[in-house]
Design an enzyme around this catalytic site. Structure first.
Site, PDB file in Angstrom:
ATOM      1  N   GLY A 181       0.964  -0.958  -0.393  1.00 18.96           N
ATOM      2  CA  GLY A 181      -0.338   0.157  -0.157  1.00 18.96           C
ATOM      3  C   GLY A 181       0.975   1.706  -0.003  1.00 18.96           C
ATOM      4  O   GLY A 181       2.207   1.060  -0.448  1.00 18.96           O
ATOM      5  N   SER A 182       0.242   1.903   0.548  1.00 18.67           N
ATOM      6  CA  SER A 182       1.116   3.385   0.944  1.00 18.67           C
ATOM      7  C   SER A 182       2.339   3.255   1.643  1.00 18.67           C
ATOM      8  O   SER A 182       2.162   3.187   2.720  1.00 18.67           O
ATOM      9  CB  SER A 182      -0.187   4.628   0.710  1.00 18.67           C
ATOM     10  OG  SER A 182      -0.513   4.643   2.166  1.00 18.67           O
ATOM     11  N   GLU A 225       5.570  -3.262   0.823  1.00 21.57           N
ATOM     12  CA  GLU A 225       6.119  -2.933  -0.247  1.00 21.57           C
ATOM     13  C   GLU A 225       4.969  -1.926  -0.964  1.00 21.57           C
ATOM     14  O   GLU A 225       3.681  -1.717  -0.368  1.00 21.57           O
ATOM     15  CB  GLU A 225       5.742  -4.381  -1.199  1.00 21.57           C
ATOM     16  CG  GLU A 225       6.228  -4.512  -2.576  1.00 21.57           C
ATOM     17  CD  GLU A 225       5.342  -3.567  -3.949  1.00 21.57           C
ATOM     18  OE1 GLU A 225       5.605  -2.376  -4.064  1.00 21.57           O
ATOM     19  OE2 GLU A 225       4.318  -3.914  -4.482  1.00 21.57           O
ATOM     20  N   LEU A 226       5.195  -0.880  -0.784  1.00 22.97           N
ATOM     21  CA  LEU A 226       5.157   0.991  -1.010  1.00 22.97           C
ATOM     22  C   LEU A 226       5.168   1.158  -2.071  1.00 22.97           C
ATOM     23  O   LEU A 226       5.287   0.836  -2.933  1.00 22.97           O
ATOM     24  CB  LEU A 226       6.334   1.480   0.253  1.00 22.97           C
ATOM     25  CG  LEU A 226       5.479   1.023   1.420  1.00 22.97           C
ATOM     26  CD1 LEU A 226       6.457   1.311   2.498  1.00 22.97           C
ATOM     27  CD2 LEU A 226       4.569   0.366   2.127  1.00 22.97           C
ATOM     28  N   GLY A 227       5.402   2.126  -1.990  1.00 25.42           N
ATOM     29  CA  GLY A 227       4.404   3.476  -3.471  1.00 25.42           C
ATOM     30  C   GLY A 227       6.317   3.910  -4.225  1.00 25.42           C
ATOM     31  O   GLY A 227       7.454   3.671  -4.335  1.00 25.42           O
ATOM     32  N   GLU A 282       3.876  10.966  -5.301  1.00 26.97           N
ATOM     33  CA  GLU A 282       3.515   9.956  -6.472  1.00 26.97           C
ATOM     34  C   GLU A 282       2.125  10.643  -6.531  1.00 26.97           C
ATOM     35  O   GLU A 282       1.702  11.308  -5.457  1.00 26.97           O
ATOM     36  CB  GLU A 282       3.443   8.813  -4.962  1.00 26.97           C
ATOM     37  CG  GLU A 282       2.816   7.399  -5.672  1.00 26.97           C
ATOM     38  CD  GLU A 282       2.938   6.241  -5.485  1.00 26.97           C
ATOM     39  OE1 GLU A 282       2.689   4.715  -6.034  1.00 26.97           O
ATOM     40  OE2 GLU A 282       2.659   6.071  -4.147  1.00 26.97           O
ATOM     41  N   PHE A 291      -0.586   8.397  -8.774  1.00 25.23           N
ATOM     42  CA  PHE A 291      -1.925   7.504  -8.167  1.00 25.23           C
ATOM     43  C   PHE A 291      -2.640   8.003  -9.494  1.00 25.23           C
ATOM     44  O   PHE A 291      -4.274   8.048  -9.383  1.00 25.23           O
ATOM     45  CB  PHE A 291      -1.982   6.925  -6.898  1.00 25.23           C
ATOM     46  CG  PHE A 291      -1.511   5.748  -7.236  1.00 25.23           C
ATOM     47  CD1 PHE A 291      -0.464   5.806  -6.778  1.00 25.23           C
ATOM     48  CD2 PHE A 291      -2.918   4.405  -7.080  1.00 25.23           C
ATOM     49  CE1 PHE A 291      -0.402   4.107  -6.728  1.00 25.23           C
ATOM     50  CE2 PHE A 291      -2.465   3.472  -6.415  1.00 25.23           C
ATOM     51  CZ  PHE A 291      -1.307   3.073  -6.609  1.00 25.23           C
TER      52      PHE A 291
END
Length: 457
Positions: free
Chosen positions: A202-203, A224-226, A352, A354
């Site tokens: 996620g973020s 596991e991020l941005g 970021e 998105f």
């Protein structure tokens, strides 16, 4: 809710802290029997899951399209990827799980992989079926029980569908729990004493909180991020292929992918052509409801996210970025957008997004391209386009990323590769392929002696 229409798709219960606690306790009780089940029997369950998914792929795809707002090819990619992950999970069960270590005469010394116990999994909205399966399947394959909290915006494709698939495939009761919920449920999952490892996708902002809580409770955590990924177009690049890569990397699934190209770094001799042709391409891409129309871009997931994309674009234009295409939202629909003359001090370069925004920044030399690409707290993915493979590799080796693609774009995924980033893109953890053994098991050292040794006292 269906983002494209606002219609209610389903009503799903919202789990609270007590639900998480009860599920974690049940999972802990069920885990030992699951890990002790003969490996061939466990492998059959994953192969059966693949068969069921293959037989129902159109129904699964419809849910993904309607719940996430994705176009059909993206939904089918998720399904094909999960099919691959099912077979990979089955294959893990016949792989070696340890090493024979050097030892003295009469002593056997081995290091073996053992499951953590109960793994908590928290997944996002953008690729819900795939990203849930990417963590849940290998966690189960390595002998863990799992408690999953899918994103509250996509609880069906991120939670109900994989749960039904595994249940129908014969997964024993109690081994896998699916609890849609909000931040309260997420924090309860991270802090629950029966959960021994947490996998979060996620973020970066939420990932920092998850990492903080997990560290406080001495739990292993995979984050596991941005990303703020750079696609570098060198002066010798094939422009047609570079444009194709750039469009896909920023506009696939409306740019709502951690690996999306957030910065297009283009050599100054090619930047004007790249920007002009990218804007022309943007204006040809239809936007609408992917469930009922043949469109290239569907809706953004929520109004809040549309507002965020719009703010970043408007603030960057106010600071001097040139809008060449798009940039005007229509409800939850945001068109393919192109901004040129972007500088490193602008929000579109730093944050970021998105959202479906191509942000173009010029560079004059390879050294400047490297400096611009590394000018971010993130470190997930990068792509380099050039006709000179040696030059591309030399440049790529200086980029601080977890994923590097020479003559390709930044959005690449494969269940056999170690997926993950560095810096604000993650804590160095990885999902996929050989990394699954690293993440979802831990080493145990075992020695066996022919006879007990005499000690001095």
């Amino acid at each position: 809710m269906e983002p494209a229409t606002g219609d209610v798709l389903a009503r799903v219960a919202r789990a609270g802290a007590e639900d998480v606690s009860a599920s974690a306790a049940t999972a802990k009780a069920a885990q030992k029997a699951w890990a002790a089940m003969p490996y061939g029997e466990r492998a059959k369950i994953f192969r059966k899951a693949a068969q069921l998914l293959e037989a129902n792929r159109d129904d699964y795809a419809t849910w993904i399209i309607r719940e996430t707002g994705s176009v059909r090819p993206k939904a089918m990619f998720e399904i094909d990827s999960v099919l691959h992950l099912c077979h990979e999970a089955a294959a893990m069960l016949t792989q070696p799980r340890g090493l024979v270590l050097p030892s003295h005469e009469g002593v056997s010394s081995i290091a073996r992989r053992v499951p953590h116990g109960v793994v908590g999994v928290i997944t996002p909205f953008n690729f819900p079926f795939l990203l849930t399966s990417r963590a849940v399947l290998p966690a189960l394959a390595t002998g863990n029980a799992v408690v999953l909290k899918p994103d509250a915006r996509t609880p069906v494709s991120g939670g109900v569908l994989p749960a039904l698939m595994l249940e129908a495939a014969g997964l024993p009761p109690g081994v896998f729990h699916m609890l849609p919920g909000d931040a309260q449920a997420g924090e309860a999952l991270v802090t629950d004493p029966d959960v021994t490892m947490v996998s979060f996708t996620g973020s970066t902002a939420v990932g920092r909180r998850v990492g903080e809580l997990a560290g406080r409770h001495l739990k292993k955590v995979a984050l596991e991020l941005g990303g703020k990924n750079a696609l570098i177009i060198l002066d010798d690049a094939d422009m047609d292929l570079a444009l194709c890569s750039g469009a896909w990397a920023s506009w696939l699934h409306q740019g709502q992918i951690c690996m999306s190209a957030g910065r297009h770094l283009v050599h100054e001799s090619r930047a004007q052509e790249y920007a002009r042709r990218m804007a022309e391409k943007a204006k040809t891409l239809p936007v609408g409801n992917p469930h009922t129309e043949p469109v290239a871009l569907g809706p953004i997931i929520t109004a809040q996210q549309v507002a965020r994309v719009d703010r970043i674009v408007r603030e960057s234009i106010a600071q001097g970025a040139k809008l060449l295409a798009g940039g005007v939202p229509n409800g939850l629909f945001y068109p393919a957008t192109v901004l040129a003359d972007v500088t490193p001090d602008m929000p579109v370069f730093r944050e970021e997004i998105f959202g479906p925004v191509v942000s173009i920044t010029r560079f004059a030399s390879d050294a400047q391209a490297i400096a611009l690409a590394n000018d971010t707290e993130y470190g997930l993915s990068a792509g380099v386009h050039t006709r000179d493979i040696g030059r591309g590799m030399a440049l790529g080796e200086q980029l601080l990323v977890g994923l590097l693609h020479i003559n390709d774009q930044t959005v690449n995924d494969d269940g056999t590769m170690p997926m993950g980033g560095r810096g604000a893109s993650g804590n160095g953890s990885r999902h996929g392929g050989p990394a699954n053994w690293d993440e979802f098991t831990q080493w145990q050292w075992v020695t066996v002696r022919n006879s007990a040794p005499p000690y001095p006292f």
